[in-house]
Design a protein around this motif. Structure first.
Motif, mmCIF file in Angstrom:
data_model
loop_
_atom_site.group_PDB
_atom_site.id
_atom_site.type_symbol
_atom_site.label_atom_id
_atom_site.label_comp_id
_atom_site.label_asym_id
_atom_site.label_seq_id
_atom_site.Cartn_x
_atom_site.Cartn_y
_atom_site.Cartn_z
ATOM 1 N N SER A 217 0.803 -1.216 0.000
ATOM 2 C CA SER A 217 0.000 0.000 0.000
ATOM 3 C C SER A 217 0.841 1.272 0.000
ATOM 4 O O SER A 217 2.023 1.287 0.350
ATOM 5 N N ASP A 218 0.152 2.355 -0.332
ATOM 6 C CA ASP A 218 0.725 3.701 -0.257
ATOM 7 C C ASP A 218 0.927 4.147 1.188
ATOM 8 O O ASP A 218 1.538 5.182 1.440
ATOM 9 N N ASP A 219 0.414 3.364 2.155
ATOM 10 C CA ASP A 219 0.646 3.704 3.562
ATOM 11 C C ASP A 219 1.983 3.172 4.077
ATOM 12 O O ASP A 219 2.250 3.163 5.276
ATOM 13 N N HIS A 220 2.831 2.689 3.138
ATOM 14 C CA HIS A 220 4.203 2.225 3.396
ATOM 15 C C HIS A 220 4.252 0.845 4.036
ATOM 16 O O HIS A 220 5.313 0.420 4.518
ATOM 17 N N THR A 221 3.147 0.118 4.068
ATOM 18 C CA THR A 221 3.128 -1.190 4.721
ATOM 19 C C THR A 221 2.671 -2.289 3.770
ATOM 20 O O THR A 221 2.035 -2.035 2.744
ATOM 21 N N CYS A 222 3.009 -3.521 4.170
ATOM 22 C CA CYS A 222 2.431 -4.726 3.587
ATOM 23 C C CYS A 222 1.588 -5.377 4.680
ATOM 24 O O CYS A 222 1.957 -5.334 5.859
#
Length: 241
Positions: A133-138
């Motif tokens: 994701s664009d939230d920097h997480t998997c």
């Protein structure tokens, strides 16, 4: 037959690699395409589009078999369960969905990301889905438990792609706009290797399907890099089942 695929705005073009001829033009989407995926049986192709749908096509005859709605924003990625019974879609609405290929219905919504989802992949055993994701997480979701079981926070920017190692699923590979590729143990979710070498955003990473564990990555630095197994597999955790 060896074929090549080309995305041209809202059309997927299927070409014969040997003859160089266009075999099929898959037309129907009303906005640009994002990513595509072949069904495990090889005859069918899924396309994800900014028109908020994904479609399933019969490549041999060029017919659209399914037009799936359910996302409130663009559908950016699509993938298939290893046995072909399920499909997964990732949306810029921050949700991923799992679809029953027999009925065409959405059977599970994967929630938890706070920004758009750009990638997803099923594990080889079919029990898990990983999203980027664009939230920097998997996030790793267990399909049996129907929930997220782990959040991997390892990139400093957007996660552009995620892939399971294609044979045993021993590790997960992610790429990001922080110019890095990271390898994670699929059992402990520990980062076992960081691959630095690109000088621009890494758009995609993939794992060879022949068991060689070779990685390929593409970047905004206008290069394609191939990574040998010794570059990224050097920790026993990555190979534990």
């Amino acid at each position: 037959m060896d074929i090549d695929l080309m995305l041209k705005w809202a059309t997927t073009i299927v070409r014969d690699l040997c003859a160089g001829q266009v075999l099929r033009r898959l037309e129907g989407h009303t906005d640009r395409l994002a990513r595509i995926a072949f069904h495990p049986m090889g005859r069918h192709l899924a396309t994800a589009s900014y028109d908020q749908t994904w479609r399933l096509w019969d490549v041999e005859v060029g017919a659209c078999l399914l037009e799936q709605e359910g996302h409130s924003r663009a559908v950016y990625a699509v993938d298939f369960h290893p046995d072909g019974s399920l499909a997964g879609s990732a949306g810029l609405d921050a949700y991923a969905r799992v679809w029953d290929m027999r009925t065409g219905r959405s059977v599970l919504t994967l929630q938890g990301h706070v920004k758009q989802i750009l990638a997803l992949d099923f594990s080889p055993d079919g029990y898990h889905v990983v999203t980027g994701s664009d939230d920097h997480t998997c996030k790793v979701f267990d399909l049996r438990m129907r929930k997220c079981i782990y959040t991997i926070a390892g990139h400093r920017s957007l996660v552009s792609s995620v892939r399971y190692e294609s044979n045993s699923g021993a590790y997960i590979v992610s790429s990001g706009f922080d110019c890095l590729i990271k390898v994670w143990c699929a059992r402990t979710f520990k980062c076992v290797k960081t691959l630095a070498g690109h000088e621009g955003k890494v758009m995609c990473v993939d794992v060879a399907s022949d068991g060689s564990s070779m990685l390929a990555s593409v970047s905004y630095d206008r290069t394609i890099k191939l990574w040998a197994p010794e570059d990224h597999i050097n920790d026993n955790d990555a190979m534990d089942s």
